[in-house]
Write a protein that holds these residues in place. Structure first.
Motif, short mmCIF file in Angstrom:
data_model
loop_
_atom_site.label_atom_id
_atom_site.label_comp_id
_atom_site.label_asym_id
_atom_site.label_seq_id
_atom_site.Cartn_x
_atom_site.Cartn_y
_atom_site.Cartn_z
N PRO A 2 0.48 -1.30 0.40
CA PRO A 2 -0.31 -0.36 0.10
C PRO A 2 1.02 1.22 -0.02
CG PRO A 2 -0.11 -0.78 1.89
CD PRO A 2 0.15 -1.67 1.40
N ARG A 16 -7.49 2.50 2.99
CA ARG A 16 -9.32 3.40 2.99
C ARG A 16 -9.41 3.46 2.80
NH1 ARG A 16 -7.57 5.15 7.75
NH2 ARG A 16 -7.36 6.80 7.79
N SER A 17 -10.60 3.26 1.23
CA SER A 17 -11.29 3.43 0.47
C SER A 17 -12.87 4.88 0.60
CB SER A 17 -11.70 2.87 -0.80
OG SER A 17 -11.87 3.27 -1.82
N TRP A 18 -12.39 5.86 0.56
CA TRP A 18 -13.68 7.45 0.19
C TRP A 18 -13.81 7.29 -1.43
CZ3 TRP A 18 -11.27 11.41 4.28
CH2 TRP A 18 -11.49 10.69 5.23
N LYS A 19 -15.79 7.65 -1.53
CA LYS A 19 -15.46 8.05 -2.26
C LYS A 19 -15.46 9.23 -2.55
CE LYS A 19 -18.06 4.25 -2.31
NZ LYS A 19 -17.67 2.29 -3.31
N HIS A 49 -19.06 3.23 3.82
CA HIS A 49 -18.74 4.36 3.11
C HIS A 49 -18.50 5.69 3.94
CE1 HIS A 49 -21.51 3.92 0.11
NE2 HIS A 49 -21.43 5.37 0.34
N GLN A 221 -5.55 12.51 -0.79
CA GLN A 221 -4.62 11.24 0.00
C GLN A 221 -3.62 11.36 0.82
OE1 GLN A 221 -6.31 8.85 -3.50
NE2 GLN A 221 -5.17 10.35 -4.45
N VAL A 226 -5.83 8.09 2.37
CA VAL A 226 -7.02 7.09 2.27
C VAL A 226 -6.67 7.11 0.47
CG1 VAL A 226 -9.06 8.52 3.53
CG2 VAL A 226 -8.32 9.93 1.26
N CYS A 227 -7.66 6.71 0.29
CA CYS A 227 -7.85 5.93 -1.32
C CYS A 227 -9.18 6.48 -1.74
CB CYS A 227 -6.37 5.29 -1.76
SG CYS A 227 -6.64 4.61 -3.69
N PHE A 228 -9.07 7.83 -3.10
CA PHE A 228 -11.00 7.77 -3.29
C PHE A 228 -10.87 7.33 -4.52
CE2 PHE A 228 -9.00 12.50 -2.25
CZ PHE A 228 -10.24 12.74 -0.77
N GLU A 229 -12.19 6.78 -4.74
CA GLU A 229 -13.09 6.02 -5.54
C GLU A 229 -13.84 6.81 -6.20
OE1 GLU A 229 -16.21 3.30 -6.88
OE2 GLU A 229 -15.68 2.76 -4.80
N ARG A 230 -13.54 7.78 -7.48
CA ARG A 230 -14.03 8.53 -8.29
C ARG A 230 -15.96 8.58 -8.78
NH1 ARG A 230 -11.64 13.57 -9.98
NH2 ARG A 230 -8.91 12.98 -9.40
#
Length: 248
Positions: A2, A16-19, A49, A221, A226-230
């Motif tokens: 990671p 962690r993945s955030w929108k 989420h 990020q 975190v890792c953003f999911e668009r």
């Protein structure tokens, strides 16, 4: 492996993945209702989420829990003539201004699940703005007078959050290429004789808002781990068919 984030000397795995939803230019009332709807989704356990909204607002003044209407330095008729609304909301802080060219972020985050305490969370949001400014050659810093970020005594970015059922909402506003004149109609954040600046003014160059958003999200990020999911707003699947124009 990671990626790693760094904040105040502590490395943590970025797992962690955030929108991430870019709302574009959206009036304040709609964005406010949307935040309430998202907090309710998270509170009821309908989402697992967290969501990070980016937005610009048409001109608007907002007052926080510390009030702020008393820090309006022009008659309300001036606002009426300009068609600029004034909202009193539940975020921390006093009066501030939002307008086009200002980058606003509203993270809807369950603090405990994300590993944050409220004060550290506010400090982290400040750090995102500080790191963003640095990427454009601007050295911003904190100031003991008020939360937010400053450049040589001028305010560059503001912070104001609310926490409900452990879920943080509202957020931050970073002046990028916005008109600063309306800040002269108030005592920003309730402080008299405070000058306000923008990233473009301090960088002494024209800036593209989309480029600033990309830099800002990269810094967020890294700082927040975190890792953003668009995604589009429609994909958030608000309960009971709630939409952007629905009631919280």
């Amino acid at each position: 492996m990671p990626r790693l984030s760094f904040f105040e000397g502590v490395f943590s795995p970025m797992v962690r993945s955030w929108k991430l939803v870019d709302l574009g230019l959206l009036d304040y009332a709609h964005a406010w209702r949307l935040q309430h709807a998202c907090v309710e989704q998270r509170r009821r356990g309908l989402w697992s989420h967290d969501v990070f909204f980016l937005v610009e607002h048409p001109s608007v003044f907002t007052c926080g829990r510390r009030g702020g209407a008393e820090h309006l330095c022009v008659p309300p008729s001036i606002l009426d003539a300009q068609g600029i609304p004034l909202f009193s909301v539940e975020r921390g802080g006093s009066i501030t201004y939002h307008g086009p060219g200002q980058l606003v972020a509203y993270p809807i985050v369950h603090l405990h699940s994300a590993g944050w305490k409220a004060v550290a969370w506010v400090t982290a949001l400040e750090e995102v703005m500080i790191q963003t400014a640095r990427r454009f050659g601007v050295e911003a810093a904190r100031d003991p007078r008020n939360r937010g970020v400053w450049v040589r005594g001028k305010k560059l970015g503001s912070i104001g959050i609310a926490v409900r059922s452990g879920i943080s909402f509202h957020g931050l506003a970073l002046n990028v290429i916005n008109d600063l004149e309306p800040f002269g109609w108030i005592h920003p954040c309730g402080l008299a004789d405070v000058a306000v600046t923008s990233l473009a003014l301090e960088a002494r160059t024209m800036l593209d808002m989309q480029e600033v958003k990309e830099v800002f999200t990269a810094c967020a990020q890294a700082v927040l781990g975190v890792c953003f999911e668009r995604m589009d707003l429609s994909a958030l699947q608000l309960d009971r068919g709630e939409t952007l124009h629905g009631r919280p």
